[in-house]
Design a protein around this motif. Structure first.
Motif, PDB file in Angstrom:
ATOM      1  N   ASN A  75      17.465  -3.475 -13.738  1.00 25.51           N
ATOM      2  CA  ASN A  75      17.702  -3.228 -12.318  1.00 25.51           C
ATOM      3  C   ASN A  75      18.201  -4.477 -11.600  1.00 25.51           C
ATOM      4  N   THR A 133      30.469  -2.781 -16.105  1.00 26.57           N
ATOM      5  CA  THR A 133      29.484  -2.345 -15.116  1.00 26.57           C
ATOM      6  C   THR A 133      28.980  -0.943 -15.446  1.00 26.57           C
ATOM      7  N   VAL A 139      21.833  -4.427 -12.187  1.00 29.80           N
ATOM      8  CA  VAL A 139      22.449  -3.392 -11.363  1.00 29.80           C
ATOM      9  C   VAL A 139      22.584  -3.870  -9.917  1.00 29.80           C
ATOM     10  N   CYS A 161      19.055   2.405  -6.375  1.00 30.06           N
ATOM     11  CA  CYS A 161      20.474   2.240  -6.689  1.00 30.06           C
ATOM     12  C   CYS A 161      21.310   3.247  -5.921  1.00 30.06           C
ATOM     13  N   PHE A 175      22.801  -0.333 -16.920  1.00 32.37           N
ATOM     14  CA  PHE A 175      23.062   0.539 -15.788  1.00 32.37           C
ATOM     15  C   PHE A 175      22.837   2.017 -16.121  1.00 32.37           C
TER      16      PHE A 175
END
Length: 374
Positions: free
Chosen positions: A324, A106, A327, A128, A112
């Motif tokens: 995105n 992650t 994410v 985010c 990210f």
């Protein structure tokens, strides 16, 4: 590097990720900040317009905007986002050896933080950041729904495309953290419905009434008065986006589609490289104790994905959109982990050779890009 560290390669991967991020930053500051810089210049001087909130806030503190402010402001937001994500991960999973592979897939993903570094100064990271805040704070009261609505208003004023980019994810977080836990009553239902209607109205106002109301030459002349170095006229090349109607954006996207679609296999490969993470996410959903909550989670992921598909058909920054989208799933994962489960989901297997190879590949990929892959 100590022998003990080498015996846990996932911690070595984290160190390598930090080095890769530093390299991305060094490369980024050598590039002209075309789009991010002009967003710091545009404000509400000529009335209510789209994409003007950040510039309006900057104008409260300085009359002249230096180019370095793009990197200073963007870097500060990036650091805050990274720190809050670390805090979120520690609270949700912890930093033991069992969950270190998940952290690498992650936080170390090219989708990210590394890609946010490459797009430093763009507006994506604000969505985010707000979503992470909503995952960290208590969610029992109706005030949580109101705060999520306030965050969504800010995001849409920063850029109206956030209605598709991060507002759906914020809505999913609100549903999973507030409505599924606190239940639905007349008050929070009314607040939720009114919030959705208000956000939709704000988006329509910005999309169809938010174009710059003056001639382009006058607009450019005003932007020069806000620049610390008015000779850098090359940084004003994107001023046309405050005049471009939706139909033109869609037309440009579909004209570029034949060449941009060639990047889809690369995006698919990048997504596949995260397969240990996706398997864990799927098992986590299957482990939920309540079948209704499981269906809500699946429906929420489908809604977020549908919003990104709409964006794909309207605006051609495909590398940003796919990054995105990933994410958003990373963040929803944290909300799902907090739901009641019937069993413990199988963690990402850190001792699996194939998983380790994928972890190293994900670690070494510096970023995804803006439009085309890399």
């Amino acid at each position: 590097m100590s022998l003990r560290a080498w015996q846990n390669p996932w911690r070595v991967m984290l160190a390598v990720n930090v080095a890769v991020m530093a390299g991305v930053l060094i490369h980024k500051i050598t590039l002209p900040p075309y789009v991010p810089y002009i967003h710091l210049l545009v404000d509400y001087h000529f009335g209510f317009v789209k994409r003007a909130l950040i510039g309006a806030i900057v104008s409260l503190f300085t009359e002249k905007v230096p180019v370095w402010l793009v990197f200073a402001l963007g870097g500060a937001v990036w650091v805050l986002t990274a720190l809050l994500f670390v805090k979120l991960f520690r609270r949700t999973f912890g930093f033991d050896d069992t969950h270190m592979p998940l952290f690498v897939f992650t936080a170390g993903s090219p989708f990210f933080l590394k890609n946010f570094m490459h797009t430093l100064g763009h507006f994506d990271i604000y969505g985010c950041l707000f979503a992470i805040v909503l995952l960290l704070i208590p969610a029992q009261s109706t005030g949580f729904v109101l705060l999520a609505t306030f965050f969504s208003v800010i995001l849409i004023l920063i850029h109206h495309i956030h209605l598709l980019m991060y507002v759906p994810t914020i809505a999913v977080i609100v549903i999973l953290r507030h409505y599924l836990n606190a239940g639905i009553d007349r008050t929070n239902l009314a607040v939720g419905v009114i919030s959705l209607l208000a956000l939709g109205a704000l988006f329509l106002a910005l999309q169809f009434r938010g174009t710059m109301p003056i001639p382009a030459a006058e607009f450019t002349a005003y932007l020069k008065t806000r620049m610390a170095d008015p000779s850098r006229t090359d940084l004003l090349n994107f001023s046309y986006i405050w005049y471009q109607p939706l139909a033109k954006e869609i037309s440009d996207t579909w004209q570029r589609m034949p060449s941009n679609i060639l990047g889809v296999p690369v995006f698919a490969l990048l997504i596949w490289l995260h397969s240990p993470l996706w398997r864990y996410f799927a098992d986590l959903i299957r482990s939920l104790a309540d079948d209704f909550q499981r269906r809500i989670v699946v429906a929420g992921i489908a809604a977020v994905t549908a919003a990104y598909l709409i964006m794909f058909s309207m605006v051609f920054d495909y590398s940003r959109w796919i990054s995105n989208w990933a994410v958003c799933l990373f963040l929803i994962l944290h909300a799902v982990k907090a739901l009641p489960s019937a069993r413990v989901a199988s963690p990402v297997a850190g001792d699996d050779k194939k998983t380790g190879v994928l972890g190293w590949i994900v670690t070494l990929i510096p970023r995804v890009g803006v439009i085309r892959p890399f």
